[in-house]
Scaffold this active site. Structure first.
Site, PDB file in Angstrom:
ATOM      1  N   GLU A  89       0.821  -1.076   0.099  1.00  0.00           N
ATOM      2  CA  GLU A  89      -0.149   0.022  -0.009  1.00  0.00           C
ATOM      3  C   GLU A  89       0.982   1.288  -0.037  1.00  0.00           C
ATOM      4  OE1 GLU A  89      -4.350   1.329   1.957  1.00  0.00           O
ATOM      5  OE2 GLU A  89      -3.506  -0.820   2.002  1.00  0.00           O
ATOM      6  N   LYS A 125      -1.247  -0.862  -3.719  1.00  0.00           N
ATOM      7  CA  LYS A 125      -2.445  -0.321  -3.524  1.00  0.00           C
ATOM      8  C   LYS A 125      -2.606   0.905  -3.291  1.00  0.00           C
ATOM      9  CE  LYS A 125      -4.589  -3.160  -0.242  1.00  0.00           C
ATOM     10  NZ  LYS A 125      -4.791  -3.916   1.094  1.00  0.00           N
ATOM     11  N   THR A 149      -8.204   0.007  -3.200  1.00  0.00           N
ATOM     12  CA  THR A 149      -8.569  -0.394  -2.009  1.00  0.00           C
ATOM     13  C   THR A 149      -9.575   0.698  -1.462  1.00  0.00           C
ATOM     14  OG1 THR A 149      -7.835  -1.161   0.038  1.00  0.00           O
ATOM     15  CG2 THR A 149      -6.692   0.707  -0.807  1.00  0.00           C
ATOM     16  N   PHE A 171     -14.925  -3.699   0.271  1.00  0.00           N
ATOM     17  CA  PHE A 171     -14.901  -4.023   1.291  1.00  0.00           C
ATOM     18  C   PHE A 171     -16.240  -4.557   1.913  1.00  0.00           C
ATOM     19  CE2 PHE A 171     -10.772  -2.087   3.399  1.00  0.00           C
ATOM     20  CZ  PHE A 171      -9.972  -2.194   2.105  1.00  0.00           C
TER      21      PHE A 171
END
Length: 315
Positions: A89, A125, A149, A171
Site C-alpha cells: 500500500e 494499493k 482499496t 470491502f
C-alpha cells in the site's frame, strides 16, 4: 472436499495477512497487506527482526523511505512463499494527491525490482478516491499494476473500470458494519445474511456490471466478517480472506456452490454507466455509507502508518 478447496475451483483465494508464516498452510495464490496488518505483524516477536534489520541497514534515510523498504521486505518474504502477487500500500496520507501517489508507487516497485522481483508480481494499493483512481490510471499506463482499496460504492468501481486498473478491493465487511451499526436495535441478522448481506449485494452489483460490459478489471472481495459472506460471493474473481476465516473454510465440509457467474451477468439488462469527476464526487456524496467508510478507512490506515513510523524511530 472442504469449503476452501471447493471455493478454489472458481475463485482465486488470497490471504489477507502480513503474517507470512501462516500462509503456507492455506496455499493462497496471492496475498494482500496494508499498514494495519504490517503494524500488527512487526509487533510480534518472530517479525521484530525485520523491523530492526531494515532500520539498522537504512538508518539516516528519510522516514518514508524506511517505511517503504520495510513494506517491501515483508512483501518479498511473502512472495517467497506464494506463487502469485502481493499487494503493497501507498501511504494513505497521500490519498488526495495524485502526483505524490504516483511517485510513491513508482518507488515501491523500484524497491521490489531491486530485490529481483518482477513487476507483474506486485500490485500497488491506492485508495479509491478520485485522485487515487487518476494515479492508478497513470501507473497502469506505465506498466505498474494497481489494487484500488477502500472501495465501498458502485461509482468508485465504475471509475476504476474506466481507468482500466488491474484490480479493485470492495470491502464487504465494512459495508456490513455500517448498515448494522446504523440500523441499531432494528438490525435483523438473519434477514441480512448471505445473499442479502449489504456488503455482498454491493459486490454482486459491481461483478454483474463488470462482466456484463466486459470490463477486464479484477474484482477481489475483501474485509470479511464471517464465512457466510464468503460463500455468498463464491465465483468472484478473487477473495482476500484472513487466516482465521481461511481456517474455518478448511475445517468445514458444508456444501459450497458458485454464487456469481459471468454468463448470467452477461444476460442481464443493465444500463451503461460512466462518471466524470463531478459526477463521481456527487455520486459518492450521495452514498452516506461509502462517504463515511472511505474517510474512516483513510484515517485508520494513516494512523497506523504513523504508529509504524514511531516504531521505526524507536528501533
Amino acid at each position: 472436499m472442504n469449503q476452501l478447496d471447493a471455493l478454489k475451483q472458481f475463485t482465486t483465494v488470497v490471504a489477507d495477512s502480513g503474517d507470512f508464516r501462516q500462509l503456507d498452510a492455506f496455499k493462497p495464490r496471492d496475498a494482500t497487506t496494508n499498514p494495519s496488518l504490517i503494524l500488527k505483524a512487526v509487533q510480534k516477536a518472530e517479525y521484530r527482526s525485520l523491523l530492526t534489520d531494515t532500520v539498522t541497514q537504512f538508518r539516516g534515510r528519510a522516514l518514508d523511505e524506511i517505511v517503504d523498504r520495510l513494506l517491501v521486505r515483508f512483501g518479498a518474504e511473502i512472495l517467497a512463499i506464494i506463487p502469485g502477487r502481493v499487494s503493497t500500500e501507498v501511504d494513505a496520507r497521500l490519498s488526495f494527491d495524485t502526483n505524490a501517489s504516483v511517485t510513491r508507487a513508482e518507488r515501491i516497485v523500484e524497491l521490489y525490482q531491486a530485490e529481483g522481483i518482477h513487476i507483474d508480481r506486485v500490485l500497488v494499493k491506492v485508495a479509491a478516491t478520485w485522485e487515487g483512481i487518476q494515479a492508478a490510471a497513470q501507473l497502469e499506463r506505465r506498466g505498474i499494476h494497481t489494487n484500488l482499496t477502500l472501495l465501498f460504492s458502485f461509482c468508485q468501481a465504475v471509475a476504476c473500470g474506466q481507468a482500466r486498473v488491474q484490480l479493485i478491493s470492495p470491502f464487504v465487511g465494512r459495508i456490513y458494519d455500517w448498515y448494522k451499526k446504523t440500523a441499531g436495535a432494528a438490525w435483523d441478522e438473519v434477514a441480512n445474511a448471505g445473499a442479502n448481506d449489504p456488503g455482498v449485494k454491493s459486490v454482486r452489483q459491481i461483478y454483474n456490471h463488470y462482466k456484463h460490459f466486459g470490463i477486464a478489471t479484477e474484482i477481489m472481495g475483501a474485509s470479511f466478517r464471517n464465512v457466510g459472506q464468503i460463500v455468498a460471493l463464491a465465483g468472484c474473481d478473487l477473495l482476500t480472506i484472513s487466516p482465521e476465516l481461511l481456517a474455518q473454510l478448511a475445517a468445514s465440509k458444508a456444501p459450497l456452490v458458485r454464487a456469481l457467474d459471468p454468463q448470467a451477468a452477461k444476460a442481464l439488462d443493465l444500463p451503461a454507466v460512466n462518471f466524470d469527476e463531478a459526477g463521481f464526487r456527487y455520486a459518492l456524496n450521495e452514498d452516506a455509507m461509502a462517504t463515511d467508510k472511505l474517510a474512516e478507512g483513510i484515517r485508520a490506515f494513516a494512523a497506523d502508518a504513523v504508529k509504524l513510523e514511531q516504531l521505526i524511530l524507536a528501533a
